[in-house]
Design a protein around this motif. Structure first.
Motif, PDB file in Angstrom:
ATOM      1  N   PHE A 155    -113.585   8.279 -91.527  1.00 23.37           N
ATOM      2  CA  PHE A 155    -113.481   7.669 -92.856  1.00 23.37           C
ATOM      3  C   PHE A 155    -112.211   8.170 -93.540  1.00 23.37           C
ATOM      4  O   PHE A 155    -111.642   9.199 -93.146  1.00 23.37           O
ATOM      5  N   PRO A 156    -111.715   7.475 -94.555  1.00 24.34           N
ATOM      6  CA  PRO A 156    -110.474   7.892 -95.224  1.00 24.34           C
ATOM      7  C   PRO A 156    -110.698   9.036 -96.211  1.00 24.34           C
ATOM      8  O   PRO A 156    -111.699   9.055 -96.928  1.00 24.34           O
ATOM      9  N   ILE A 157    -109.766   9.985 -96.244  1.00 22.02           N
ATOM     10  CA  ILE A 157    -109.809  11.053 -97.242  1.00 22.02           C
ATOM     11  C   ILE A 157    -108.571  11.008 -98.142  1.00 22.02           C
ATOM     12  O   ILE A 157    -108.372  11.878 -98.979  1.00 22.02           O
ATOM     13  N   SER A 158    -107.731   9.988 -97.934  1.00 22.37           N
ATOM     14  CA  SER A 158    -106.538   9.804 -98.760  1.00 22.37           C
ATOM     15  C   SER A 158    -106.389   8.326 -99.091  1.00 22.37           C
ATOM     16  O   SER A 158    -106.713   7.456 -98.278  1.00 22.37           O
ATOM     17  N   HIS A 189    -117.060   8.558-103.783  1.00 21.88           N
ATOM     18  CA  HIS A 189    -117.977   7.727-104.568  1.00 21.88           C
ATOM     19  C   HIS A 189    -117.983   6.289-104.045  1.00 21.88           C
ATOM     20  O   HIS A 189    -119.042   5.655-103.963  1.00 21.88           O
ATOM     21  N   LEU A 190    -116.816   5.775-103.658  1.00 19.70           N
ATOM     22  CA  LEU A 190    -116.748   4.415-103.118  1.00 19.70           C
ATOM     23  C   LEU A 190    -117.439   4.331-101.765  1.00 19.70           C
ATOM     24  O   LEU A 190    -118.139   3.350-101.473  1.00 19.70           O
ATOM     25  N   LEU A 191    -117.275   5.358-100.942  1.00 19.43           N
ATOM     26  CA  LEU A 191    -117.877   5.355 -99.602  1.00 19.43           C
ATOM     27  C   LEU A 191    -119.399   5.487 -99.673  1.00 19.43           C
ATOM     28  O   LEU A 191    -120.114   4.923 -98.834  1.00 19.43           O
ATOM     29  N   LEU A 192    -119.893   6.222-100.638  1.00 20.92           N
ATOM     30  CA  LEU A 192    -121.343   6.364-100.780  1.00 20.92           C
ATOM     31  C   LEU A 192    -122.005   5.014-101.067  1.00 20.92           C
ATOM     32  O   LEU A 192    -123.137   4.764-100.650  1.00 20.92           O
ATOM     33  N   ILE A 197    -117.288   0.311 -93.188  1.00 18.43           N
ATOM     34  CA  ILE A 197    -115.865   0.247 -93.472  1.00 18.43           C
ATOM     35  C   ILE A 197    -115.105  -0.140 -92.209  1.00 18.43           C
ATOM     36  O   ILE A 197    -115.627  -0.013 -91.098  1.00 18.43           O
ATOM     37  N   LEU A 198    -113.884  -0.591 -92.377  1.00 21.99           N
ATOM     38  CA  LEU A 198    -113.081  -1.057 -91.246  1.00 21.99           C
ATOM     39  C   LEU A 198    -112.027  -0.033 -90.863  1.00 21.99           C
ATOM     40  O   LEU A 198    -111.214   0.366 -91.698  1.00 21.99           O
ATOM     41  N   PHE A 199    -112.048   0.387 -89.607  1.00 25.51           N
ATOM     42  CA  PHE A 199    -111.011   1.261 -89.069  1.00 25.51           C
ATOM     43  C   PHE A 199    -110.008   0.397 -88.314  1.00 25.51           C
ATOM     44  O   PHE A 199    -110.375  -0.327 -87.383  1.00 25.51           O
ATOM     45  N   ILE A 200    -108.722   0.454 -88.736  1.00 21.45           N
ATOM     46  CA  ILE A 200    -107.681  -0.370 -88.112  1.00 21.45           C
ATOM     47  C   ILE A 200    -106.874   0.521 -87.170  1.00 21.45           C
ATOM     48  O   ILE A 200    -105.853   1.100 -87.544  1.00 21.45           O
ATOM     49  N   GLY A 201    -107.348   0.649 -85.946  1.00 18.56           N
ATOM     50  CA  GLY A 201    -106.716   1.535 -84.968  1.00 18.56           C
ATOM     51  C   GLY A 201    -105.378   1.041 -84.469  1.00 18.56           C
ATOM     52  O   GLY A 201    -104.589   1.811 -83.921  1.00 18.56           O
TER      53      GLY A 201
END
Length: 278
Positions: A155-158, A189-192, A197-201
């Motif tokens: 998940f994103p942290i930035s 808060h948004l992830l909760l 979510i979409l991971f764009i590898g």
């Protein structure tokens, strides 16, 4: 309002500008990035007055972007509220003009977002030393939906390299965000509330400035508040609030909490300053 079509969503790119930033640096960032100027709004954002503002904005406008604005003296986290009033795109993303992206980055991300209709999407993220963001999948060149109920370490942290649907970005109130971890608090808060979510590898975002998971050279570890205030101002209240609201603390948030503690322990070891160990 700007209109979305079937191929490209309209994108608001919030460009973090610095005293040492140049128009040439900006051109280098967007070169071969696959960005579509006709469906892109640029918000140049600086926490100070921008020197040579007219020249910079003229250079950006000449590239044919749908809209271009300069927001000065925008101090985060309060600046998020100000940005909400200016964002016109279907999706919002943050970039730092000192960073780099892989070829056709915007084209790949844009097409993936439209195809999956994701509210939150994020790309592979690395540092120039090839240190990998601990919550991405370096070397994975595929896009897929992540269910945070089942996969708690992706998940994103930035906000950098992350794409947020405008309705989501504008929904969350930002007045009480913590000083040192406002960006992560905002994302958690948004992830909760949005755990698919979409991971764009296929797309890579390359940080060029020190990030906390690469302790060597990270500037944040020089500030006392970074060591001491994250627990009382952010982490503990978030964990308590989450437990009360959802009856449990999900695995991804547990992983994130451990990460916050670990990077500070590593910073203490590097600096050999033990006064923050309590």
């Amino acid at each position: 309002e700007l209109e979305m079509n079937s191929i490209y969503c309209v994108l608001t790119t919030i460009l973090m500008w610095h005293d040492t930033s140049t128009v040439e640096q900006l051109h280098q960032f967007f070169q071969n990035s696959g960005i579509n100027p006709k469906t892109t709004q640029i918000l140049l954002c600086s926490d100070k007055k921008v020197s040579q503002k007219e020249e910079i904005m003229k250079g950006i406008t000449a590239l044919g972007y749908l809209q271009a604005e300069c927001i000065e003296e925008a101090v985060f986290p309060n600046a998020l509220q100000q940005l909400k009033e200016h964002c016109k795109g279907d999706y919002i993303t943050f970039v730092d003009c000192r960073d780099k992206v892989s070829k056709q980055y915007y084209k790949i991300c844009n097409e993936a977002i439209v195809a999956h209709k994701a509210m939150i999407a994020f790309s592979n993220k690395t540092l120039r030393e090839k240190v990998v963001d601990p919550f991405t999948r370096s070397g994975t060149q595929e896009n897929y939906l992540v269910d945070l109920e089942k996969e708690g370490d992706l998940f994103p942290i930035s906000l950098l390299g992350t794409f947020l649907a405008k309705e989501l970005f504008c929904k969350y109130e930002v007045e009480s965000l913590s000083q040192f971890e406002w960006e992560k608090e905002f994302l958690m808060h948004l992830l909760l509330e949005n755990r698919r979510i979409l991971f764009i590898g296929e797309a890579e975002y390359h940080y060029n400035t020190p990030i906390e998971f690469n302790i060597r050279g990270f500037l944040g570890n020089k500030e006392e508040g970074w060591y001491t205030k994250y627990r009382s101002d952010f982490l503990l209240p978030l964990l308590k609030e989450t437990k009360a609201k959802y009856k449990e603390v999900p695995e991804f948030l547990q992983c994130f909490a451990m990460y916050l503690v670990d990077v500070r322990i590593q910073a203490i070891r590097k600096s050999r300053n033990e006064k923050y160990l309590d």
